[in-house]
Design an enzyme around this catalytic site. Structure first.
Site, PDB file in Angstrom:
ATOM      1  N   HIS A 199       0.807  -1.218   0.000  1.00  0.00           N
ATOM      2  CA  HIS A 199       0.000   0.000   0.000  1.00  0.00           C
ATOM      3  C   HIS A 199       0.838   1.264   0.000  1.00  0.00           C
ATOM      4  CE1 HIS A 199      -3.949  -1.570  -0.248  1.00  0.00           C
ATOM      5  NE2 HIS A 199      -3.503  -2.622   0.419  1.00  0.00           N
ATOM      6  N   GLU A 441     -14.482 -10.464  -8.824  1.00  0.00           N
ATOM      7  CA  GLU A 441     -13.198 -10.802  -8.197  1.00  0.00           C
ATOM      8  C   GLU A 441     -13.125 -12.277  -7.824  1.00  0.00           C
ATOM      9  OE1 GLU A 441     -11.613  -7.338  -5.652  1.00  0.00           O
ATOM     10  OE2 GLU A 441     -13.639  -7.666  -4.924  1.00  0.00           O
ATOM     11  N   ASP A 465      -7.687  -9.563  -7.293  1.00  0.00           N
ATOM     12  CA  ASP A 465      -8.271 -10.686  -6.563  1.00  0.00           C
ATOM     13  C   ASP A 465      -8.732 -11.802  -7.492  1.00  0.00           C
ATOM     14  OD1 ASP A 465      -8.098 -10.329  -3.743  1.00  0.00           O
ATOM     15  OD2 ASP A 465      -9.350  -8.561  -3.987  1.00  0.00           O
ATOM     16  N   CYS A 512     -10.907  -2.330 -12.894  1.00  0.00           N
ATOM     17  CA  CYS A 512     -10.178  -1.456 -11.968  1.00  0.00           C
ATOM     18  C   CYS A 512      -9.017  -2.171 -11.286  1.00  0.00           C
ATOM     19  CB  CYS A 512     -11.124  -0.862 -10.931  1.00  0.00           C
ATOM     20  SG  CYS A 512     -11.895  -2.102  -9.887  1.00  0.00           S
TER      21      CYS A 512
END
Ligand code: PEP
Ligand code: MG
Length: 596
Positions: A199, A441, A465, A512
């Site tokens: 992150h 996902e 994912d 995305c």
């Protein structure tokens, strides 16, 4: 008396987490468990406060353990027994009493006293011949880490108080810590751990802050206030640079900035293929501040606003008003462009300190995202209310993560209706007509995509994912990272299935996940008929440029050829053969500009 020696230049190599160069003073956030604790002496009148600080940390660790125990299900009694033994250890004379004694007698800080106590106990237990007692050394370390977390927790609060331009140097930064930092003060990041998908990297990239990660011992080699150069493109950090190195770095920095500005300027054009098909290239954000980068890089809206960061680094759930304000901040900046707000995607790799406690052996397959929200409908409804209120001011969509079965989307619609009814009742202004989308996902949603398409207004594919769950590759596990690729034929086939189902049911399909920003994939994604790609803001200019060089009909035919291939290598070589020269030219350009 010796005078300070001139410092030597040290060059450290790591992983480039976010491109660009910066030069500045290091600010150390040194908290990597008991092993990196520093010692400092305290005046006699400070000792009482220090002992209290330690006692408070122990109390917090104790409360935390009690909470976890209260939530531990019956079938995990063995795990609970270990935690119970930790509770006892917390008040053990050898650990608790001895640490207090060291603070007092040696007049040192609590962290150091704890470290000294733990080192001694660990050695003692490890040298025992009884295997049971030997194993207690591990418990000692775990308990001390829990206390240490609370002791250094105060330091973490300091992170939020940085008020000068610095380069942050840390062993590691959790999402909770990153979200506490006032990022406008941070010129660069250097961390010992973390990779390109951590992150810290994601946030640094979207805020255009250079970052180098994976520099082992960074917090030992670099000192507070050392002058350092962070070259996030090359993955290099220079400590105490010579005058010549400094001059070279500042020249490189000006060059980067000029190129980056040019790239951003060029990115204001629309992303239209040579045969006139328009795509929207959007930005992914985690913090409201990142919207500015999306605009700077020519983004057409927000395709993914990951809202979980607002829930991290705090003691309780954010209130509806707090969330509303943050969402409105984003919507206000782009009132005419779509803002896709994703509902809370918690657990998995991001846990909330104030609600966890249920032990999950496999968090990625556990009570994550929508599963968590449906378990806590009040928490979910609060967020839905905040989103509907902010939606009055712009073009907002709701996106729900980790849907794996139909009932979840039906329950979500039900809660949306309840939230709308409660807003109506309260007489609060809101927008009830928001497009509702689901993230693709989990492979089960691909299998049932045809059915799901009748329940929602759009799909957004989360490849990060989807690849993890379909290929059985833990996305954060370095040992299997070599298996992870956007170009794996099963992944391509899954995407084709989703797009066919969406087209057949006349709903739009967006992407995305990180794959949307991978230049090698752009021809395939256009060929699939995806017309909105959302990504890290820095990648927008490059992807837009590629789109403007492609023909959508040719891409569609090419997509079918790619779907015939048996391996990622074959797929890649086919892409390179067809589009290699064009892609290389644009990618090189992006690298020179420091945006990829
Ligand atoms: C994804 O899974 O692709 C995604 C965009 O969501 P996140 O990375 O937040 O899990
Ligand atoms: Mg995801």
């Amino acid at each position: 008396m010796s005078s300070k020696q001139p410092e030597h230049e040290i060059v450290l190599r790591g992983i480039g987490g976010s491109p660009g160069i910066c030069i500045g003073k290091a600010y150390l956030v040194d908290k990597g468990g008991v092993d990196v604790v520093r010692k400092y002496r305290l005046a006699a009148d400070k000792l009482e406060a220090e002992m209290n600080r330690f006692k408070e940390a122990v109390q917090k660790a104790k409360d935390e353990l009690h909470n976890i125990l209260a939530d531990t299900p019956e079938e995990l009694r063995d795990h609970a027994r270990i935690l119970e033994s930790h509770l006892i250890l917390l008040k053990d004379k050898m650990l608790y009493g001895r640490t207090i004694e060291i603070i007092e007698k040696e007049q040192v800080n609590a962290d150091w006293a704890l470290k000294k106590t733990v080192d001694r106990l660990r050695n003692m237990f490890e040298s025992m011949s009884d295997p049971y007692l030997k194993a207690r050394a591990v418990d000692i370390v775990h308990v001390s880490e829990r206390i240490m977390d609370h002791l250094t927790g105060d330091e973490r609060i300091d992170i939020g108080k940085i008020e000068k331009r610095v380069i942050l140097v840390a062993s590691d930064l959790t999402p909770a810590e990153t979200s506490q930092i006032q990022l406008e003060w941070i010129m660069g990041f250097v961390t010992a751990r973390g990779g390109r998908t951590s992150h810290t990297s994601i946030i640094a990239r979207s805020l255009q802050i250079p970052a180098v990660l994976g520099i082992e011992n960074a917090t030992k080699i670099i000192h507070n206030d050392d002058i350092i150069i962070v070259d996030g493109t090359a993955g290099v950090v220079v400590v105490n640079p010579s005058e010549k190195t400094l001059l070279d770095a500042s020249n490189k920095m000006s060059l980067y900035e000029a190129r980056r500005a040019r790239m951003a300027r060029e990115s204001r054009v629309v992303a239209e293929t040579t045969d006139g098909v328009r795509l929207e290239v959007m930005g992914n954000i985690e913090l409201p501040e990142e919207v500015v980068s999306v605009i700077d890089y020519g983004g057409d809206g927000i395709g993914l606003y990951r809202t979980e960061f607002q829930y991290l680094a705090r003691k309780s759930f954010p209130s509806e008003d707090e969330m509303y304000e943050k969402y409105k901040d984003v919507v206000d900046v782009m009132p005419d462009k779509p803002v896709t707000i994703r509902t809370l995607d918690i657990n998995g790799d991001k846990a909330l300190a104030y609600t966890n406690g249920e032990y999950e052996a496999n968090p990625a397959l556990g009570l994550r995202a929508i599963r968590y929200c449906l378990r806590k409908p009040e928490v979910f409804k609060t967020q839905l209310r905040a989103i509907m209120r902010a939606a009055v001011y712009g073009n907002v969509r709701i996106l729900v993560p980790m849907i794996s079965c139909l009932e979840e989307i039906i329950a979500t619609r039900q809660l949306l209706e309840e939230a709308a009814a409660s807003l109506e009742k309260d007489g609060v202004e809101f927008n009830p007509d928001l497009p509702l989308g689901l993230m693709i996902e989990v492979p089960s949603t691909v299998i049932m995509a045809d059915r799901f398409a009748r329940e929602v207004d759009f799909f957004s594919i989360g490849t990060n994912d989807l690849i993890q769950y379909s290929m059985a590759i833990d996305r954060g596990n370095r040992l299997v990272a070599h298996l992870y690729s956007h170009l794996k034929p099963p992944v391509l086939k899954l995407l084709d299935m989703v797009c066919q189902a969406a087209h057949a049911n006349h709903i739009p399909v967006y992407m995305c996940g990180e794959m949307a920003s991978d230049p090698l994939c752009t021809p395939f994604l256009i060929g699939l008929g995806i017309r909105e790609l959302s990504m890290n803001p820095g990648s927008i200019p490059v992807v837009k440029k590629i789109i403007r060089r492609l023909d959508s009909r040719q891409a569609r035919a090419f997509k079918n050829m790619l779907l015939e291939q048996g391996s990622a290598e074959e797929v890649e070589s086919m892409i390179r053969k067809e589009y290699g020269d064009m892609l290389d030219e644009i990618i090189d350009n992006g690298k020179e500009a420091g945006v990829i």
